[in-house]
Scaffold this motif. Structure first.
Motif, PDB file in Angstrom:
ATOM      1  N   LEU A  33       0.755  -1.087  -0.079  1.00  0.00           N
ATOM      2  CA  LEU A  33      -0.003  -0.019   0.055  1.00  0.00           C
ATOM      3  C   LEU A  33       0.665   1.284   0.079  1.00  0.00           C
ATOM      4  O   LEU A  33       0.577   2.385  -0.931  1.00  0.00           O
ATOM      5  CB  LEU A  33      -1.069  -0.055   1.205  1.00  0.00           C
ATOM      6  N   ILE A  34       1.735   1.241   0.615  1.00  0.00           N
ATOM      7  CA  ILE A  34       2.855   2.410   0.740  1.00  0.00           C
ATOM      8  C   ILE A  34       3.439   2.571  -0.686  1.00  0.00           C
ATOM      9  O   ILE A  34       3.582   3.734  -1.033  1.00  0.00           O
ATOM     10  CB  ILE A  34       3.996   2.341   2.044  1.00  0.00           C
ATOM     11  N   GLU A  35       4.128   1.491  -1.132  1.00  0.00           N
ATOM     12  CA  GLU A  35       4.539   1.552  -2.602  1.00  0.00           C
ATOM     13  C   GLU A  35       3.607   1.976  -3.508  1.00  0.00           C
ATOM     14  O   GLU A  35       4.133   2.645  -4.361  1.00  0.00           O
ATOM     15  CB  GLU A  35       5.483   0.216  -2.705  1.00  0.00           C
ATOM     16  N   LEU A  36       2.522   1.321  -3.445  1.00  0.00           N
ATOM     17  CA  LEU A  36       1.616   1.892  -4.442  1.00  0.00           C
ATOM     18  C   LEU A  36       1.224   3.507  -4.380  1.00  0.00           C
ATOM     19  O   LEU A  36       0.902   4.103  -5.536  1.00  0.00           O
ATOM     20  CB  LEU A  36       0.194   1.047  -4.412  1.00  0.00           C
ATOM     21  N   THR A  37       0.965   3.697  -3.193  1.00  0.00           N
ATOM     22  CA  THR A  37       0.799   5.359  -3.083  1.00  0.00           C
ATOM     23  C   THR A  37       2.006   6.093  -3.723  1.00  0.00           C
ATOM     24  O   THR A  37       1.574   6.993  -4.469  1.00  0.00           O
ATOM     25  CB  THR A  37       0.840   5.519  -1.717  1.00  0.00           C
ATOM     26  N   ASP A  38       3.250   5.587  -3.629  1.00  0.00           N
ATOM     27  CA  ASP A  38       4.222   6.161  -4.110  1.00  0.00           C
ATOM     28  C   ASP A  38       4.294   6.086  -5.636  1.00  0.00           C
ATOM     29  O   ASP A  38       4.542   7.323  -6.315  1.00  0.00           O
ATOM     30  CB  ASP A  38       5.759   5.822  -3.502  1.00  0.00           C
ATOM     31  N   ALA A  39       3.790   5.077  -6.030  1.00  0.00           N
ATOM     32  CA  ALA A  39       3.944   4.920  -7.413  1.00  0.00           C
ATOM     33  C   ALA A  39       2.738   5.519  -8.173  1.00  0.00           C
ATOM     34  O   ALA A  39       3.379   6.312  -9.354  1.00  0.00           O
ATOM     35  CB  ALA A  39       3.680   3.382  -7.896  1.00  0.00           C
ATOM     36  N   LEU A 112      -0.237  -9.643 -18.371  1.00  0.00           N
ATOM     37  CA  LEU A 112      -1.879  -9.607 -18.068  1.00  0.00           C
ATOM     38  C   LEU A 112      -2.081 -10.003 -16.530  1.00  0.00           C
ATOM     39  O   LEU A 112      -1.307 -10.987 -16.065  1.00  0.00           O
ATOM     40  CB  LEU A 112      -2.409 -10.711 -18.908  1.00  0.00           C
ATOM     41  N   THR A 113      -2.974  -9.639 -16.090  1.00  0.00           N
ATOM     42  CA  THR A 113      -3.259  -9.913 -14.377  1.00  0.00           C
ATOM     43  C   THR A 113      -4.709  -9.664 -13.798  1.00  0.00           C
ATOM     44  O   THR A 113      -5.365  -8.803 -14.501  1.00  0.00           O
ATOM     45  CB  THR A 113      -2.235  -8.890 -13.579  1.00  0.00           C
ATOM     46  N   GLU A 114      -5.107 -10.559 -13.084  1.00  0.00           N
ATOM     47  CA  GLU A 114      -6.209 -10.361 -12.199  1.00  0.00           C
ATOM     48  C   GLU A 114      -6.211  -8.922 -11.825  1.00  0.00           C
ATOM     49  O   GLU A 114      -4.896  -8.285 -11.329  1.00  0.00           O
ATOM     50  CB  GLU A 114      -6.171 -11.275 -11.008  1.00  0.00           C
ATOM     51  N   MET A 115      -6.907  -8.102 -11.543  1.00  0.00           N
ATOM     52  CA  MET A 115      -7.276  -6.845 -10.907  1.00  0.00           C
ATOM     53  C   MET A 115      -8.316  -6.498 -10.091  1.00  0.00           C
ATOM     54  O   MET A 115      -8.525  -5.644  -9.496  1.00  0.00           O
ATOM     55  CB  MET A 115      -6.933  -5.651 -11.915  1.00  0.00           C
ATOM     56  N   THR A 116      -8.993  -7.763  -9.713  1.00  0.00           N
ATOM     57  CA  THR A 116      -9.920  -7.478  -8.459  1.00  0.00           C
ATOM     58  C   THR A 116      -9.054  -7.008  -7.297  1.00  0.00           C
ATOM     59  O   THR A 116      -9.481  -6.007  -6.573  1.00  0.00           O
ATOM     60  CB  THR A 116     -10.828  -8.861  -8.326  1.00  0.00           C
ATOM     61  N   LEU A 117      -8.277  -7.838  -6.806  1.00  0.00           N
ATOM     62  CA  LEU A 117      -7.436  -7.473  -5.647  1.00  0.00           C
ATOM     63  C   LEU A 117      -6.550  -6.320  -6.055  1.00  0.00           C
ATOM     64  O   LEU A 117      -6.544  -5.500  -5.114  1.00  0.00           O
ATOM     65  CB  LEU A 117      -6.493  -8.616  -5.340  1.00  0.00           C
ATOM     66  N   LEU A 118      -6.011  -6.252  -6.801  1.00  0.00           N
ATOM     67  CA  LEU A 118      -4.969  -5.010  -7.274  1.00  0.00           C
ATOM     68  C   LEU A 118      -5.787  -3.715  -7.488  1.00  0.00           C
ATOM     69  O   LEU A 118      -5.414  -2.778  -6.916  1.00  0.00           O
ATOM     70  CB  LEU A 118      -4.451  -5.315  -8.690  1.00  0.00           C
ATOM     71  N   THR A 119      -7.206  -3.734  -7.756  1.00  0.00           N
ATOM     72  CA  THR A 119      -7.987  -2.480  -7.836  1.00  0.00           C
ATOM     73  C   THR A 119      -8.270  -2.040  -6.269  1.00  0.00           C
ATOM     74  O   THR A 119      -8.155  -0.882  -6.215  1.00  0.00           O
ATOM     75  CB  THR A 119      -9.319  -2.537  -8.682  1.00  0.00           C
ATOM     76  N   ALA A 120      -8.438  -3.263  -5.413  1.00  0.00           N
ATOM     77  CA  ALA A 120      -8.916  -2.838  -4.212  1.00  0.00           C
ATOM     78  C   ALA A 120      -7.619  -2.139  -3.520  1.00  0.00           C
ATOM     79  O   ALA A 120      -7.675  -0.946  -2.816  1.00  0.00           O
ATOM     80  CB  ALA A 120      -9.264  -4.016  -3.388  1.00  0.00           C
ATOM     81  N   LEU A 121      -6.622  -2.594  -4.002  1.00  0.00           N
ATOM     82  CA  LEU A 121      -5.090  -2.203  -3.305  1.00  0.00           C
ATOM     83  C   LEU A 121      -4.995  -0.815  -3.724  1.00  0.00           C
ATOM     84  O   LEU A 121      -4.854   0.236  -3.333  1.00  0.00           O
ATOM     85  CB  LEU A 121      -4.203  -3.147  -3.516  1.00  0.00           C
ATOM     86  N   ARG A 122      -5.239  -0.420  -5.112  1.00  0.00           N
ATOM     87  CA  ARG A 122      -4.888   0.713  -5.789  1.00  0.00           C
ATOM     88  C   ARG A 122      -5.796   1.856  -5.423  1.00  0.00           C
ATOM     89  O   ARG A 122      -5.250   3.108  -5.375  1.00  0.00           O
ATOM     90  CB  ARG A 122      -4.649   0.910  -7.339  1.00  0.00           C
ATOM     91  N   THR A 123      -7.063   1.407  -5.302  1.00  0.00           N
ATOM     92  CA  THR A 123      -8.149   2.488  -4.630  1.00  0.00           C
ATOM     93  C   THR A 123      -7.863   3.021  -3.433  1.00  0.00           C
ATOM     94  O   THR A 123      -7.723   4.164  -3.221  1.00  0.00           O
ATOM     95  CB  THR A 123      -9.555   1.673  -4.665  1.00  0.00           C
ATOM     96  N   ALA A 124      -7.464   1.900  -2.375  1.00  0.00           N
ATOM     97  CA  ALA A 124      -7.050   2.411  -1.154  1.00  0.00           C
ATOM     98  C   ALA A 124      -5.706   3.153  -1.132  1.00  0.00           C
ATOM     99  O   ALA A 124      -5.649   4.494  -0.576  1.00  0.00           O
ATOM    100  CB  ALA A 124      -6.854   1.443  -0.468  1.00  0.00           C
ATOM    101  N   ALA A 125      -4.881   2.880  -1.898  1.00  0.00           N
ATOM    102  CA  ALA A 125      -3.559   3.718  -2.253  1.00  0.00           C
ATOM    103  C   ALA A 125      -3.880   5.170  -2.758  1.00  0.00           C
ATOM    104  O   ALA A 125      -3.306   6.300  -2.194  1.00  0.00           O
ATOM    105  CB  ALA A 125      -2.545   3.110  -3.150  1.00  0.00           C
ATOM    106  N   SER A 311      -0.353   2.937 -12.913  1.00  0.00           N
ATOM    107  CA  SER A 311       0.721   2.594 -11.783  1.00  0.00           C
ATOM    108  C   SER A 311       0.754   1.354 -11.273  1.00  0.00           C
ATOM    109  O   SER A 311       1.941   0.822 -11.029  1.00  0.00           O
ATOM    110  CB  SER A 311       0.547   3.743 -10.787  1.00  0.00           C
ATOM    111  N   ALA A 312      -0.362   0.914 -10.907  1.00  0.00           N
ATOM    112  CA  ALA A 312      -0.517  -0.337 -10.004  1.00  0.00           C
ATOM    113  C   ALA A 312       0.014  -1.634 -11.190  1.00  0.00           C
ATOM    114  O   ALA A 312       0.996  -2.449 -10.654  1.00  0.00           O
ATOM    115  CB  ALA A 312      -1.879  -0.797  -9.629  1.00  0.00           C
ATOM    116  N   LEU A 313      -0.365  -1.615 -12.247  1.00  0.00           N
ATOM    117  CA  LEU A 313       0.093  -2.664 -13.326  1.00  0.00           C
ATOM    118  C   LEU A 313       1.738  -2.591 -13.370  1.00  0.00           C
ATOM    119  O   LEU A 313       2.281  -3.585 -13.419  1.00  0.00           O
ATOM    120  CB  LEU A 313      -0.623  -2.383 -14.783  1.00  0.00           C
ATOM    121  N   ARG A 314       2.222  -1.250 -13.723  1.00  0.00           N
ATOM    122  CA  ARG A 314       3.795  -1.058 -13.735  1.00  0.00           C
ATOM    123  C   ARG A 314       4.382  -1.722 -12.342  1.00  0.00           C
ATOM    124  O   ARG A 314       5.330  -2.123 -12.534  1.00  0.00           O
ATOM    125  CB  ARG A 314       4.222   0.115 -14.108  1.00  0.00           C
ATOM    126  N   TYR A 315       3.631  -1.250 -11.178  1.00  0.00           N
ATOM    127  CA  TYR A 315       4.333  -1.922 -10.097  1.00  0.00           C
ATOM    128  C   TYR A 315       4.252  -3.329  -9.986  1.00  0.00           C
ATOM    129  O   TYR A 315       5.381  -3.859  -9.623  1.00  0.00           O
ATOM    130  CB  TYR A 315       3.401  -1.249  -8.736  1.00  0.00           C
TER     131      TYR A 315
END
Lengths: 349, 349
Positions: A33-39, A112-125, A311-315
């Motif tokens: 979450l910290i690193e995604l916020t920075d990204a 190519l990646t799942e983004m259900t979890l990743l979206t939850a993480l990036r939305t919070a970030a 940002s989340a995908l590149r991370y």
């Protein structure tokens, strides 16, 4: 099958839900979450470089399916995401998503990646990034109204990035609050389940609304919101779906991701086209002020924007290097002679 | 990993390039082309039902990346497709693609598949469908100008659907023509390689142009095109990319897929906004005439439209039933309690 093996370019890394969970635990949820916020913040600082377009939505009676593309000129990304509030009653996710990165110079996918979890993480970030710039200094108390799939991610991001210590929780369904309290039990947060929204917002520095109804709702009314608070409104994110009474908007300074999209989808769809907003990237890059006084009510009217997914995908792509948290997917037809697609098909006979 | 196994809904069928080739050979290439032509024609007859939008293009110096969504209210589809003419010089495909079907009522994906091969097949099937309605009766002779990755698919579709017997071939690169002749050697078609476009179009009933340069080119000039011919122009499919001299357009009756997209991308981008066109779906459904005289020059200004991909994706989904030509992909996060996404993540630790 006597066909020759496809070349390396034909395979693209795919991150399944299971592998995404492994990757997140490998790094640590709060660190992610910290690193995604920075990204995300780093990409918001170079906002001008991106191709931006409102997401392409296909609305139906039961929900919406959206495609969210963007590009920085070197890398292209898009996300497929749905929003179906009625899904929960069938035991399905309200929001599911997957996404892709591609090389702009060749058009070839590279992830190519799942983004259900990743979206939850990036939305919070993204919420945490906005709160860094807009919430009162030394915010310690967060209220979460709506304790669904996004709730724990919001709480942890605000803890990891801002140092939030107490989370006050309310949901119209007490079982949702119980679930959130259970999941956050070992995080060190002080958890205060409440029986009304009014009780939940008592003393809050930050109020996050993340409810899922696809309708004009009034989760917060004007009299509930005191001076100096930061509101993080993330549940109103499609036409006809809002959470705040418009009187709150009249007292708030409102910050948005991408105005052409937010005016259609966000809380500000209730207001005229001339309702003033500040673009968050301008605050992040120092071109516009964030919070300017103790008594100011700041509102982040968040609907989610493609650059956050980029940002989340590149991370994720960076973090995958050197791990085995992916499979290789034979999704690109790649004959030895690029003009000989038919010959490749013939040779597979 | 101690996480519980994901539910059946979390897995979606994925058709790799290898499995697509197996599926096509299992059915037979010409049968696939005939059945795809029928599937696309059936969807063109119910054109009004579809959500239609011009594709969402991200242009760069080297090419374009596009998303092509549509929906008939029950099923949603989209395709990711790139077009990078310079790729060939690096040994890469000019066009690669993949696509997805989803359930409109839940937003859950139900099929993910390679579409580089499938696009080649559906493009040829769409050409054959148009030619059924527009080409001279009893057409037997096809000219193919541009002998790249699409050439053999075009030849076989015109043979299977219309009964074409002779194919005359020309490409600025003789090796492309040699490759096409080699690949079509056992199909029963009479193959005539030619050393000029002029020689290739001699006596043609149908002229198909499928060249790949991203520029305004003049593959056909006005004096080359005789009365009564059907032109199937499929290479000019993006802004700044055309194949025909505008004088040909002035003598032709022009048929298109979706005017808002074709006026931006097709041969008719050379003409004014009032240049008259007929929508192909109206011909297919009997609401507008197709070919109306022997001397008429008909032009199908084809750029490719999302409904053709929808038809092809649904066709593949139907044909997969009862086969093992797919893998199951864990792409949808599907916790037991849909609100408990975070709990699913925690339990995977």
């Amino acid at each position: 099958m006597s066909a020759p093996l496809p070349s390396e370019r034909a395979f693209i890394p795919f991150v399944s839900v299971e592998n995404m969970m492994r990757l997140v635990h490998h790094i640590g949820i709060e660190t992610v979450l910290i690193e995604l916020t920075d990204a995300i913040e780093a990409d918001f600082r170079r906002w001008d470089l991106f191709d931006k377009t409102p997401r392409v939505a296909s609305h139906s009676h039961d929900g919406v399916i959206e495609l969210m593309p963007t590009s920085d000129g070197a890398v292209y990304s898009f996300k497929y995401v749905n929003g179906h509030p009625k899904n929960m009653a069938q035991g399905l996710q309200t929001v599911t998503a997957f996404g892709l990165l591609a090389e702009v110079s060749t058009g070839y996918p590279v992830l190519l990646t799942e983004m259900t979890l990743l979206t939850a993480l990036r939305t919070a970030a993204t919420s945490a990034m906005a709160a860094k710039h807009l919430a009162p200094a030394n915010s310690r108390r967060l209220t979460l109204i709506g304790n669904g799939a996004q709730a724990e991610f919001q709480a942890l991001a605000m803890k990891a990035v801002l140092g939030i210590e107490e989370v006050r929780l309310y949901d119209i369904d007490p079982r949702a609050t119980e679930k959130t309290v259970r999941n956050l039990a070992r995080t060190g947060l002080r958890l205060v389940p409440c029986t009304s929204a009014q009780a939940a917002i008592e003393g809050a520095d930050i109020i996050t609304t993340c409810t899922a109804d696809k309708q004009f709702a009034t989760i917060l009314t004007d009299n509930m919101v005191g001076a100096g608070v930061h509101i993080n409104a993330i549940g109103g994110d499609c036409p006809g779906k809002t959470e705040l009474h418009r009187d709150i908007l009249l007292r708030s300074d409102t910050f948005v991701e991408y105005p052409p999209q937010t005016r259609i989808e966000g809380e500000i769809q209730q207001m005229g086209a001339d309702y003033p907003v500040t673009e968050l990237w301008q605050v992040v890059s120092g071109r516009a002020p964030g919070r300017s006084s103790d008594g100011q009510i700041t509102l982040f009217d968040s609907v989610g924007f493609a650059i956050e997914d980029f940002s989340a995908l590149r991370y994720v792509r960076e973090k995958l290097a050197g791990t085995d948290y992916f499979q290789k997917l034979d999704i690109i037809a790649d004959p030895d002679d690029p003009r000989d697609l038919f010959g490749m098909l013939l040779r597979a006979a």
